[in-house]
Enzyme design. Structure first.
Site, short mmCIF file in Angstrom:
data_model
loop_
_atom_site.label_atom_id
_atom_site.label_comp_id
_atom_site.label_asym_id
_atom_site.label_seq_id
_atom_site.Cartn_x
_atom_site.Cartn_y
_atom_site.Cartn_z
N ARG A 91 2.45 15.25 -6.36
CA ARG A 91 1.20 14.65 -6.82
C ARG A 91 -0.01 15.34 -6.18
NH1 ARG A 91 -0.67 10.21 -9.87
NH2 ARG A 91 1.33 9.24 -10.26
N THR A 131 5.32 10.27 -11.41
CA THR A 131 5.47 11.69 -11.74
C THR A 131 6.92 12.02 -12.08
OG1 THR A 131 5.66 12.17 -9.39
CG2 THR A 131 3.48 12.37 -10.38
N PHE A 187 -0.88 8.55 -3.03
CA PHE A 187 0.40 9.27 -3.08
C PHE A 187 0.23 10.79 -3.06
CE2 PHE A 187 4.70 10.02 -4.99
CZ PHE A 187 5.44 9.11 -4.27
N GLU A 232 7.33 1.04 -0.31
CA GLU A 232 7.98 1.57 -1.52
C GLU A 232 9.39 2.03 -1.17
OE1 GLU A 232 5.79 4.45 -3.87
OE2 GLU A 232 7.61 5.09 -4.89
N PHE A 252 0.82 -1.22 0.00
CA PHE A 252 0.00 0.00 0.00
C PHE A 252 0.85 1.26 0.00
CE2 PHE A 252 -2.47 -3.33 2.23
CZ PHE A 252 -3.43 -3.53 1.25
N GLU A 283 -4.64 2.46 -7.41
CA GLU A 283 -4.88 3.55 -6.46
C GLU A 283 -6.20 4.29 -6.63
OE1 GLU A 283 -0.94 4.97 -7.69
OE2 GLU A 283 -0.74 5.67 -5.61
#
Ligand code: MTE
Ligand code: HPA
Ligand code: MOS
Length: 768
Positions: free
Chosen positions: A304, A434, A338, A226, A222, A706
């Site tokens: 973002r 991004t 995000f 990362e 989730f 997402e």
């Protein structure tokens, strides 16, 4: 095709990190985290812990052979604290013992000598003191300053959203051991194997080629794994490297909750201008992001937020500014959406406030301002193949929005102590990392001589079903049965320099690479068949494992084809590289084309509030979602259901509370409430919008990971509308989550109060 992990999960056969059989002599690690949120680290008392039963060694920053640094975007995060501590739970020392229980017991005997420094937990306070992670950023379109004069209505306000614990079922962890030739192999529960590899190499002072990272699957990520799996992977590897022993480090839930970062809390100010006929004309917004004590992914998350500041609406004049504020909380990090959901919460709050002040339903404002083709996002990308209007109209008709609202109104007229609210939540989410350079992936495909196929990619399976998708892409492209194809563990020696599995783009990026590799192999095999069987290459095809010549079965099938190709020394292996076309972004202008495409959808949410108790149910969510051409509809529906419920949890019941000392008070599942089976709306209707998909999406099936989380915002506004059905004179502050406690204080706010203050447990903000 069914999710290929389903049977293994249900039978308990699927392997997670903790299921890897450990080697003889494996040591177990436990982390000593800072007891204070900010201070000078004067020293550590380790004697008692060193003498504790089973303890083999205690490692501190001094034992790091390379660089004590794991910062991904900004080099501001030591692996083990050195000189200062910046948040409670920050790793300071690593205890290695013969058993896990011994390691954890010894941690309790460590004492840190810390001279306290002032603790900041509020992003606005941090910003006022110049504590910024990176310089602020501003996205601009048109000129709001001159547009206010043309507005019939201008409203101003504040909106705050809280953090969110990832609560992956599998906690953070790693298992590392020395390999032949002075290297180290790390099994890590990470979304980013290459990040673990890169930072481990840096910490060890060795090359990335000496560090192999392997991932079978995660019990959920989730976004929480990362970047933040790196700490535990690097710590286990450090110990394995220094002690030349296998080392296992798995965080107990309690440590995971207090040591790791979460979704960023935001506090924001908005100003929204509308014309007399409810066109949005101007929007100014300032975001204060609570980044925590180190950059981690905060600058990218901040970006973002700006990309999604206007959600799915066109506003001709926009100025959106965002500050990434350094506080003494654990570094906050990626979490499904995000930063996008935080940005979208503010524009939806602004629209809700405008609707309330003007006495119109919010959906009238929403509907009149939906994006259309040919318009432009504030970041310069043109709106193309936009399904905002189509998904809205489909939802409006399929779910009879007008009739539904009339039912809710009738219910409210009939009931004195139960009130209902309805909210519409349209979404628009950009697909791509991004950071343009991250939009690349590779796949390595082996066809074995018996016709079976092994595939390696950079994709990490974390429950989202990406492995099933990869197999399906390969089987389709090669024209063979899925049962012939196996997806290998994600491993940095087979596929290198991978982007993390994130940004909802994993299936697109890795799937395109699989498709390219398989297409090349298919072409090569058919050229071989043409030569071998003296046939015309044009018109040859493989379908259901049979080679077809102009549609009719030829003399060979898949197995024979592969075998004869091998004996003719045709390569049965292919490696492909995919990079998303046409992406660019110029940060000096804050303009570009950052996204491969956008995903759209519209949800209608109904909530019922018990006006005596302040409790509520989100009882129905009916939504229309743009999947493109889904080729795994079961998996994709699962992503919608899970994402929605996770979003509802963030907006309603998940309340992270840190005290003024930076201590996490909601540090267990008894004090941090997450959605359970009973939180799932009784009516959950997911309609597939008929759209052609997008050529940049894998097999035209749009990314789905997402976007559905943001439908959960509708739950907030539905509950708020129900509260206002009971108390039309009260305008509760925009402060998520809207817990039963906040609902109750709004329901019984003193007469004449126009805005109930948010519950005060959050780090107080300047505004509250
Ligand atoms: N679904 C499950 N079951 N478990 C997860 O950890 N992560 C989400 C989403 N869905 C997640 C999930 C997040 S944050 C992202 S970015 C995407 O899956 C990542 O996978 P994808 O790129 O394959 O969609
Ligand atoms: N999404 C998720 N992870 C990321 C992104 C993004 O846009 N950019 C960098 N890491
Ligand atoms: Mo998802 S937050 O991009 O891992």
């Amino acid at each position: 095709m069914h999710n290929l992990d389903a049977a293994g999960h249900v039978r308990g056969e699927s392997q997670y990190l903790d299921d890897i059989p450990v080697q003889r002599g494996t040591l177990h690690a436990a982390v000593f985290g800072s007891p204070l949120a900010h201070g000078v680290l004067d020293g550590l008392s380790l004697q008692a812990a060193r003498r504790a039963p089973g303890v083999v060694r205690i490692l501190t920053a001094e034992d790091i052979p390379g660089e004590n640094q794991i910062g991904g975007i900004v080099p501001d995060e030591p692996l083990l604290a050195e000189g200062h501590v910046h948040f409670q739970g920050q790793p300071v020392a690593l205890v290695l013992a013969e058993t896990e229980a011994q390691a954890r017991a010894a941690v309790q005997l460590i004492e840190a000598d810390i001279t306290p420094l002032p603790v900041i937990t509020d992003p606005r306070v941090a910003q006022a003191q110049g504590e910024l992670i990176v310089p602020p950023r501003t996205f601009r379109l048109g000129d709001p300053a001159t547009a206010w004069a043309d507005c019939a209505h201008v409203i101003e306000g504040t909106a705050d959203s809280g953090g969110q614990e990832h609560l992956y079922i599998e906690t953070q962890g790693a298992y590392a051991y020395p390999t032949d030739g002075g290297g180290v192999r790390v099994h890590s529960s990470t979304q980013g194997p290459t990040a673990v590899q890169r930072h481990t190499a840096r910490v060890l002072g060795t090359g990335m080629h000496k560090v192999e990272v392997d991932v079978v699957r995660l019990g959920g990520g989730f976004g929480g794994k990362e970047d933040q799996a790196t700490t535990w992977g690097a710590l286990a590897a450090l110990a394995a490297y220094v002690l030349k022993k296998p080392v296992k480090l798995v965080l107990p839930r309690h440590d995971d909750l207090r040591m790791t970062g979460k979704r960023h809390p935001y506090s924001s100010d908005f100003k929204l201008g509308l014309s007399a006929d409810l066109q949005l004309l101007a929007y100014e917004v300032t975001f204060y992001q609570n980044a925590g004590a180190a950059a981690d992914l905060s600058p990218a998350v901040l970006e973002r937020t700006l990309f999604h500041a206007c959600n799915t609406y066109f506003i001709p004049n926009v100025r959106a500014t965002a500050y990434s504020c350094r506080t003494n909380l654990p570094p906050n990090t990626a979490f499904r959406g995000f930063g996008g959901p935080q940005g979208m919460f503010v524009i939806e709050s602004a629209i809700a406030q405008a609707a309330e002040q003007l006495g119109v339903p919010a959906y009238e404002i929403q509907r009149r301002n939906l994006l259309q083709d040919g318009q432009v996002f504030p970041y310069g990308q043109r709106v193309e193949a936009c399904n905002a209007g189509l998904s809205w109209q489909t939802a409006e008709q399929k779910f009879d929005l007008a009739g539904w609202q009339a039912e809710v109104d009738a219910f409210n007229a009939r009931n004195a102590t139960k009130k209902r609210g309805l909210a519409v939540m349209p979404i628009c989410f950009g697909i791509s990392f991004t950071k343009t350079a991250m939009n690349q992936a590779r796949a390595l495909v082996h066809i074995y001589t018996d016709g079976s196929v092994g595939i390696s990619t950079g994709a990490v399976e974390m429950g989202q079903g990406v492995n099933t998708k990869m197999i399906q892409v390969a089987a389709r492209t090669l024209g063979i049965n899925a049962s012939r194809v196996r997806l290998e563990a994600t491993n940095t020696t087979r596929v290198a320099n991978t982007s993390p599995s994130a940004a909802s783009a994993t299936a697109d990026l890795n799937g395109k690479a699989v498709e390219m590799a398989c297409r090349e192999l298919r072409t090569r095999l058919l050229r071989h068949a043409a030569e071998d069987l003296q046939m015309n290459y044009e018109g040859l095809d493989i379908h259901d494992e049979q080679v077809l010549a102009a549609g009719t079965p030829a003399e060979t099938n898949w197995e024979k084809l592969v075998s004869t190709a091998y004996w003719k020394r045709v390569s049965l292996t292919e490696n492909a590289h995919y990079a998303t076309p046409d992406l660019w972004f110029d940060a000096s202008q804050e303009k570009g084309h950052p996204f491969a495409y956008h995903v759209y959808g519209t949800a209608v949410v109904q909530a019922t509030v018990d006006a005596v108790r302040g409790t509520y149910d989100v009882d129905a969510v009916r939504l229309v979602h743009d999947f493109g051409q889904s080729f795994t509809p079961g998996i994709d529906r699962g992503q919608i259901e899970g994402g929605l419920v996770q979003g509802l949890g963030w907006m309603t019941m998940e309340e992270l509370i840190y005290n003024a000392d930076g201590r996490l008070l909601s540090n267990a599942l008894s004090t941090y409430k997450v959605p359970d089976l009973y939180s799932v709306p009784a009516v959950l209707d997911v309609e597939f919008l008929e759209t052609p998909g997008h050529p940049n999406a894998i097999l035209r099936a749009k990314a789905v990971g997402e976007p559905p989380l943001m439908y959960g915002l509708g739950g907030y506004f539905a509950i708020r509308n129900a509260v206002r059905a009971f108390r039309p004179d009260v305008r509760p502050a925009f402060s998520a989550p809207i817990t039963p406690e906040k609902v109750l204080t709004s329901l019984y706010a003193p007469a004449g109060v126009s805005a109930a203050a948010p519950a005060a447990q959050h780090a107080p903000t300047a505004a509250s």
